[in-house]
Motif scaffolding. Structure first.
Motif, PDB file in Angstrom:
ATOM      1  N   GLY A 169      -0.214  -4.044  -3.664  1.00 38.99           N
ATOM      2  CA  GLY A 169      -1.079  -5.180  -3.340  1.00 38.99           C
ATOM      3  C   GLY A 169      -0.562  -6.492  -3.913  1.00 38.99           C
ATOM      4  N   GLY A 170      -0.766  -7.587  -3.205  1.00 38.91           N
ATOM      5  CA  GLY A 170      -0.379  -8.919  -3.651  1.00 38.91           C
ATOM      6  C   GLY A 170      -1.512  -9.874  -3.417  1.00 38.91           C
ATOM      7  N   PRO A 171      -1.268 -11.187  -3.433  1.00 38.40           N
ATOM      8  CA  PRO A 171       0.012 -11.858  -3.653  1.00 38.40           C
ATOM      9  C   PRO A 171       0.431 -11.875  -5.129  1.00 38.40           C
ATOM     10  CG  PRO A 171      -1.741 -13.479  -3.389  1.00 38.40           C
ATOM     11  CD  PRO A 171      -2.369 -12.119  -3.165  1.00 38.40           C
ATOM     12  N   GLY A 172       1.600 -12.436  -5.369  1.00 41.17           N
ATOM     13  CA  GLY A 172       2.121 -12.514  -6.732  1.00 41.17           C
ATOM     14  C   GLY A 172       2.419 -11.122  -7.261  1.00 41.17           C
ATOM     15  N   LEU A 173       2.180 -10.925  -8.547  1.00 37.02           N
ATOM     16  CA  LEU A 173       2.402  -9.583  -9.097  1.00 37.02           C
ATOM     17  C   LEU A 173       1.340  -8.627  -8.597  1.00 37.02           C
ATOM     18  CD1 LEU A 173       3.640 -10.035 -12.765  1.00 37.02           C
ATOM     19  CD2 LEU A 173       4.851  -8.999 -10.859  1.00 37.02           C
ATOM     20  N   GLY A 174       0.162  -9.159  -8.255  1.00 39.36           N
ATOM     21  CA  GLY A 174      -0.870  -8.363  -7.585  1.00 39.36           C
ATOM     22  C   GLY A 174      -1.256  -7.136  -8.366  1.00 39.36           C
ATOM     23  N   SER A 176      -4.719  -4.691   4.671  1.00 36.55           N
ATOM     24  CA  SER A 176      -4.333  -6.092   4.552  1.00 36.55           C
ATOM     25  C   SER A 176      -5.498  -6.915   5.076  1.00 36.55           C
ATOM     26  CB  SER A 176      -3.084  -6.389   5.393  1.00 36.55           C
ATOM     27  OG  SER A 176      -3.435  -6.464   6.761  1.00 36.55           O
ATOM     28  N   ALA A 177      -5.377  -8.227   4.968  1.00 36.33           N
ATOM     29  CA  ALA A 177      -6.451  -9.097   5.445  1.00 36.33           C
ATOM     30  C   ALA A 177      -6.409  -9.269   6.959  1.00 36.33           C
ATOM     31  CB  ALA A 177      -6.356 -10.456   4.744  1.00 36.33           C
ATOM     32  N   GLY A 178      -5.490  -8.568   7.626  1.00 32.25           N
ATOM     33  CA  GLY A 178      -5.390  -8.680   9.075  1.00 32.25           C
ATOM     34  C   GLY A 178      -4.061  -9.264   9.478  1.00 32.25           C
ATOM     35  N   GLN A 179      -3.018  -8.427   9.486  1.00 36.61           N
ATOM     36  CA  GLN A 179      -1.682  -8.911   9.834  1.00 36.61           C
ATOM     37  C   GLN A 179      -1.212  -8.257  11.135  1.00 36.61           C
ATOM     38  OE1 GLN A 179       1.071  -9.078   6.522  1.00 36.61           O
ATOM     39  NE2 GLN A 179      -0.503  -9.661   5.068  1.00 36.61           N
ATOM     40  N   MET A 180      -1.104  -6.909  11.149  1.00 34.78           N
ATOM     41  CA  MET A 180      -0.665  -6.239  12.374  1.00 34.78           C
ATOM     42  C   MET A 180      -1.605  -6.523  13.535  1.00 34.78           C
ATOM     43  SD  MET A 180      -0.297  -2.232  13.258  1.00 34.78           S
ATOM     44  CE  MET A 180      -2.055  -2.170  13.400  1.00 34.78           C
ATOM     45  N   VAL A 181      -2.896  -6.743  13.208  1.00 33.41           N
ATOM     46  CA  VAL A 181      -3.874  -6.996  14.281  1.00 33.41           C
ATOM     47  C   VAL A 181      -3.424  -8.154  15.175  1.00 33.41           C
ATOM     48  CG1 VAL A 181      -5.320  -8.537  12.874  1.00 33.41           C
ATOM     49  CG2 VAL A 181      -6.341  -7.278  14.773  1.00 33.41           C
ATOM     50  N   GLU A 182      -2.647  -9.091  14.642  1.00 30.21           N
ATOM     51  CA  GLU A 182      -2.175 -10.207  15.473  1.00 30.21           C
ATOM     52  C   GLU A 182      -1.238  -9.722  16.573  1.00 30.21           C
ATOM     53  OE1 GLU A 182      -0.734 -13.574  13.313  1.00 30.21           O
ATOM     54  OE2 GLU A 182      -2.613 -13.800  12.196  1.00 30.21           O
ATOM     55  N   ASP A 183      -0.408  -8.714  16.239  1.00 35.63           N
ATOM     56  CA  ASP A 183       0.484  -8.159  17.265  1.00 35.63           C
ATOM     57  C   ASP A 183      -0.303  -7.355  18.297  1.00 35.63           C
ATOM     58  OD1 ASP A 183       2.828  -9.312  16.450  1.00 35.63           O
ATOM     59  OD2 ASP A 183       3.323  -7.710  15.039  1.00 35.63           O
ATOM     60  N   VAL A 184      -1.392  -6.714  17.837  1.00 34.65           N
ATOM     61  CA  VAL A 184      -2.260  -6.000  18.786  1.00 34.65           C
ATOM     62  C   VAL A 184      -2.863  -7.014  19.757  1.00 34.65           C
ATOM     63  CG1 VAL A 184      -4.292  -4.536  19.064  1.00 34.65           C
ATOM     64  CG2 VAL A 184      -2.767  -4.191  17.098  1.00 34.65           C
ATOM     65  N   ARG A 185      -3.371  -8.122  19.208  1.00 30.54           N
ATOM     66  CA  ARG A 185      -4.000  -9.144  20.068  1.00 30.54           C
ATOM     67  C   ARG A 185      -2.987  -9.749  21.042  1.00 30.54           C
ATOM     68  NH1 ARG A 185      -7.599 -10.958  15.309  1.00 30.54           N
ATOM     69  NH2 ARG A 185      -9.515  -9.840  15.817  1.00 30.54           N
ATOM     70  N   GLY A 240      -6.189  -5.439  -1.960  1.00 28.27           N
ATOM     71  CA  GLY A 240      -5.991  -5.414  -3.407  1.00 28.27           C
ATOM     72  C   GLY A 240      -5.707  -4.044  -3.985  1.00 28.27           C
ATOM     73  N   GLY A 241      -5.259  -3.122  -3.153  1.00 27.80           N
ATOM     74  CA  GLY A 241      -4.999  -1.772  -3.663  1.00 27.80           C
ATOM     75  C   GLY A 241      -6.146  -0.815  -3.413  1.00 27.80           C
ATOM     76  N   MET A 242      -7.251  -1.301  -2.858  1.00 23.89           N
ATOM     77  CA  MET A 242      -8.344  -0.413  -2.464  1.00 23.89           C
ATOM     78  C   MET A 242      -7.964   0.265  -1.153  1.00 23.89           C
ATOM     79  SD  MET A 242     -10.581  -0.570  -4.837  1.00 23.89           S
ATOM     80  CE  MET A 242     -12.011   0.227  -4.101  1.00 23.89           C
ATOM     81  N   ILE A 243      -8.404   1.520  -1.017  1.00 25.05           N
ATOM     82  CA  ILE A 243      -8.049   2.278   0.176  1.00 25.05           C
ATOM     83  C   ILE A 243      -9.324   2.528   0.983  1.00 25.05           C
ATOM     84  CG2 ILE A 243      -7.155   4.516   0.964  1.00 25.05           C
ATOM     85  CD1 ILE A 243      -5.450   4.437  -1.662  1.00 25.05           C
ATOM     86  N   PRO A 244      -9.295   2.211   2.288  1.00 24.96           N
ATOM     87  CA  PRO A 244     -10.512   2.414   3.074  1.00 24.96           C
ATOM     88  C   PRO A 244     -10.875   3.899   3.169  1.00 24.96           C
ATOM     89  CG  PRO A 244      -8.683   1.787   4.506  1.00 24.96           C
ATOM     90  CD  PRO A 244      -8.190   1.688   3.098  1.00 24.96           C
ATOM     91  N   THR A 245     -12.170   4.202   3.125  1.00 28.33           N
ATOM     92  CA  THR A 245     -12.567   5.596   3.310  1.00 28.33           C
ATOM     93  C   THR A 245     -12.682   5.860   4.811  1.00 28.33           C
ATOM     94  OG1 THR A 245     -14.956   5.289   3.427  1.00 28.33           O
ATOM     95  CG2 THR A 245     -13.985   5.404   1.211  1.00 28.33           C
ATOM     96  N   PRO A 246     -12.459   7.121   5.228  1.00 27.65           N
ATOM     97  CA  PRO A 246     -12.622   7.450   6.652  1.00 27.65           C
ATOM     98  C   PRO A 246     -14.014   7.070   7.168  1.00 27.65           C
ATOM     99  CG  PRO A 246     -11.523   9.239   5.505  1.00 27.65           C
ATOM    100  CD  PRO A 246     -11.965   8.273   4.451  1.00 27.65           C
ATOM    101  N   PRO A 300      -1.660  12.053  -6.473  1.00 27.11           N
ATOM    102  CA  PRO A 300      -2.133  11.781  -7.829  1.00 27.11           C
ATOM    103  C   PRO A 300      -2.733  10.388  -7.957  1.00 27.11           C
ATOM    104  CG  PRO A 300       0.187  11.284  -7.692  1.00 27.11           C
ATOM    105  CD  PRO A 300      -0.241  11.705  -6.297  1.00 27.11           C
ATOM    106  N   SER A 301      -3.544  10.192  -8.980  1.00 23.44           N
ATOM    107  CA  SER A 301      -3.898   8.828  -9.361  1.00 23.44           C
ATOM    108  C   SER A 301      -2.687   8.300 -10.114  1.00 23.44           C
ATOM    109  CB  SER A 301      -5.111   8.826 -10.271  1.00 23.44           C
ATOM    110  OG  SER A 301      -4.876   9.652 -11.392  1.00 23.44           O
ATOM    111  N   TYR A 302      -2.220   7.124  -9.778  1.00 25.43           N
ATOM    112  CA  TYR A 302      -1.091   6.594 -10.556  1.00 25.43           C
ATOM    113  C   TYR A 302      -1.398   5.202 -11.056  1.00 25.43           C
ATOM    114  CZ  TYR A 302       0.293   3.754  -6.523  1.00 25.43           C
ATOM    115  OH  TYR A 302       0.322   2.841  -5.494  1.00 25.43           O
ATOM    116  N   GLY A 303      -2.639   4.779 -10.845  1.00 20.54           N
ATOM    117  CA  GLY A 303      -3.000   3.397 -11.134  1.00 20.54           C
ATOM    118  C   GLY A 303      -3.411   3.176 -12.576  1.00 20.54           C
ATOM    119  N   PRO A 304      -4.129   2.084 -12.806  1.00 24.18           N
ATOM    120  CA  PRO A 304      -4.488   1.717 -14.181  1.00 24.18           C
ATOM    121  C   PRO A 304      -5.354   2.772 -14.867  1.00 24.18           C
ATOM    122  CG  PRO A 304      -5.531   0.249 -12.571  1.00 24.18           C
ATOM    123  CD  PRO A 304      -4.572   1.090 -11.826  1.00 24.18           C
ATOM    124  N   GLU A 305      -6.141   3.564 -14.093  1.00 25.99           N
ATOM    125  CA  GLU A 305      -6.978   4.564 -14.750  1.00 25.99           C
ATOM    126  C   GLU A 305      -6.103   5.593 -15.458  1.00 25.99           C
ATOM    127  OE1 GLU A 305      -6.502   4.452 -11.508  1.00 25.99           O
ATOM    128  OE2 GLU A 305      -6.960   6.329 -10.467  1.00 25.99           O
TER     129      GLU A 305
END
Lengths: 362, 181
Positions: A110-115, A316-325, A341-347, B37-42
């Protein structure tokens, strides 16, 4: 039974490189891809095949070592994660400008920067729209399994040499860190100098002999008309790549009324979302682009007559979606869903987004 | 058959390697497997967890948010994952260090005194194999012979002399698991 191993995606990149006759790896450590160089250092391929493995003093040094190796017609690679890939962009555009083959692996965080060190897909624009300056394209492969991490190393090198173009494997922290079963490739010997001269002597700097002119590797051309001619040559090459190298996978699309479009680890989450949605009676399928450049634009267009709406799912905040559109040209509703930010969407979140943004939204 | 498992505890308890052995055993019996695995800050905070999936079919998401089975080895993980067990699913835990035992009534709960048993066996490192044995007693998704095959394949040769000890620990775990009513 085939000989399956249980390996991390990152470890597989290293093993696949050795087995595919890679001549050199140049890198600098960064989470979540450090296992690539760690595995190479533990495997000591320089004792086995003569492959060079070098921890450079920085990412910038590493990509320029790749530039040098590639100029000699060698099969060379580097890997990093997002902030490190940003550092490499100058070298990458020079390599693209000099029309050299090489493999670059980005295990995205995740980014930007060191993220953050957690998985993300927020480097799509950087990978498929240039990244560095100037009109150039990378061929971008998006693995969704550990097996594809293996397969795309060989495919990546093949495409790189076929088109004299840098190839990027755009992975992420999920695919890099997880273990799955994998069938590794057979060992291929490294090319000998004689083989390189025979195959790529027309451009590679293999040592001048009296029977030919100097091969000059450069991305500099001060004569604008010649530079424009070269730009057109590149555009023509990218067109040929777009016509011949599009790869994708369709899952549960036969009777689909709705479509997820997702690559890499998001495509795995979408497969689970399909199970959940179909249990609720929602006919949804998945189109998984395997090449992000070239993008399966025509494939998407061919599916539109049967599809009522598309949800592009990406971390992402919506990047590939532009190519879909761009592909859809407004013919059906297209929405984006993602976590950042490193969060993963749940199904379940993905199914909910499909219901709210596409099905009810129409 | 698809079994979706989370194994969660402290770093150093052998959580990740237990998952790895389970996944390797799945390969030995020709199944699809994933190990995430969890590999993050936790992880830097001392807890470790791994999601393991074994299936006869292609595995969709390697990352899950609800599980058929949760194997829970410390309080932080109990707080985090008790609620993630699917209704009708299974929760297996070691009561050692657990201040708030699981409360749910809509899942099956089992306990295994693996820390105590490992101490009794004078083999602290067998802890995770005792837990694995307990799990296999209630969910016999992989055969013991395939675990041994998996161990042989995943362990370097110099550690192969430890396999009988692991086998003993797995068997012991199968014996001492108790259902919590």
């Amino acid at each position: 039974m085939a000989d399956y191993r249980l390996m991390k995606g990152n470890e597989v990149i290293a093993e696949a490189a050795i087995r595919y006759g890679c001549d050199g790896y140049f890198g600098y450590p960064i989470t979540p891809q450090s296992e690539i160089m760690e595995t190479l250092m533990l495997r000591k391929p320089w004792e086995e095949t003569g492959m060079v493995v070098l921890q450079a003093e920085s990412e910038i040094a590493a990509i320029n070592m790749v530039y040098g190796g590639a100029a000699c017609g060698k099969k060379v690679m580097t890997s990093s994660s997002s902030p490190g890939i940003s550092l490499k962009q100058e070298g990458i555009t020079y390599i693209a400008g000099a029309e050299l083959p090489c493999l670059i692996v980005n295990v995205v965080r995740g980014g930007p920067g060191l993220g953050t060190i957690q998985p993300a897909q927020s480097d799509y624009f950087q990978a498929v729209k240039g990244g560095g300056h100037g009109d150039y394209r990378l061929i971008v492969l998006a693995p969704a399994s550990v097996q594809e991490m293996n397969d795309f190393v060989g495919l990546g090198f093949d495409l790189a040499f076929k088109y004299r173009n840098p190839v990027m494997i755009l992975s992420d922290g999920v695919i890099g860190q997880m273990m799955e079963k994998v069938q590794l490739g057979e060992f291929k010997p490294r090319w000998t100098n004689e083989q390189i001269i025979k195959m790529y002597g027309s451009w590679a700097t293999t040592g001048k002999t009296p029977d030919r002119k100097h091969n000059i590797i450069t991305s500099l051309e001060l004569d604008s008309s010649r530079q424009e001619k070269f730009n057109h040559k590149l555009i023509e090459k990218y067109k040929v790549i777009s016509e011949n190298e599009v790869r994708f996978e369709e899952i549960a699309c036969e009777d689909a009324e709705y479509l997820f479009i997702a690559y890499g680890s998001s495509s795995r989450i979408c497969q689970k979302a399909i199970e959940i949605a179909r249990a609720k009676g929602i006919k949804v399928g998945l189109l998984r682009p395997i090449t992000l450049f070239p993008y399966p634009t025509k494939k998407i267009q061919s599916m539109l007559s049967k599809i009522k709406g598309i949800l592009a799912v990406e971390m992402s905040a919506g990047q590939m979606v532009e190519d879909v559109r761009l592909a859809v040209e407004g013919k059906v509703p297209v929405q984006h869903f993602g976590r950042l930010g490193g969060m993963i969407p749940t199904p379940n979140e993905v199914v909910h987004a499909l219901e709210e943004q596409i099905i009810k939204g129409k | 058959m698809t079994e979706e498992i989370i194994i969660a505890g402290f770093g150093g308890q052998g959580v990740l390697s237990m998952g790895k052995i389970l996944a390797y055993s799945g390969i030995m019996q020709d199944q699809e497997v994933s190990w995430m695995p969890s590999y993050g800050p936790e992880m830097r905070g001392g807890t470790a967890n791994v999601t393991v999936i074994l299936s006869d079919n292609r595995i969709s998401s390697p990352i899950l948010f609800e599980y058929d089975t949760a194997i829970i080895l410390n309080q932080q993980s109990m707080d985090k994952f008790e609620k993630s067990v699917k209704v009708g699913g299974t929760l297996l835990y070691d009561p050692n260090g657990i201040i708030h035992p699981p409360q749910r009534k809509d899942i099956k709960i089992y306990k295994v005194e693996a820390v105590e048993e490992a101490a009794r066996m004078q083999s602290a490192k067998s802890f995770n194999m005792i837990v694995l044995g307990a799990f296999l007693k209630i969910k016999p998704i992989v055969k013991l012979e395939n675990i041994i095959k998996g161990l042989k394949k995943s362990l370097p040769e110099r550690h192969h002399h430890l396999i009988p000890m692991n086998e003993k620990a797995i068997t012991r775990g199968m014996e001492i698991i108790e259902e919590v009513k």
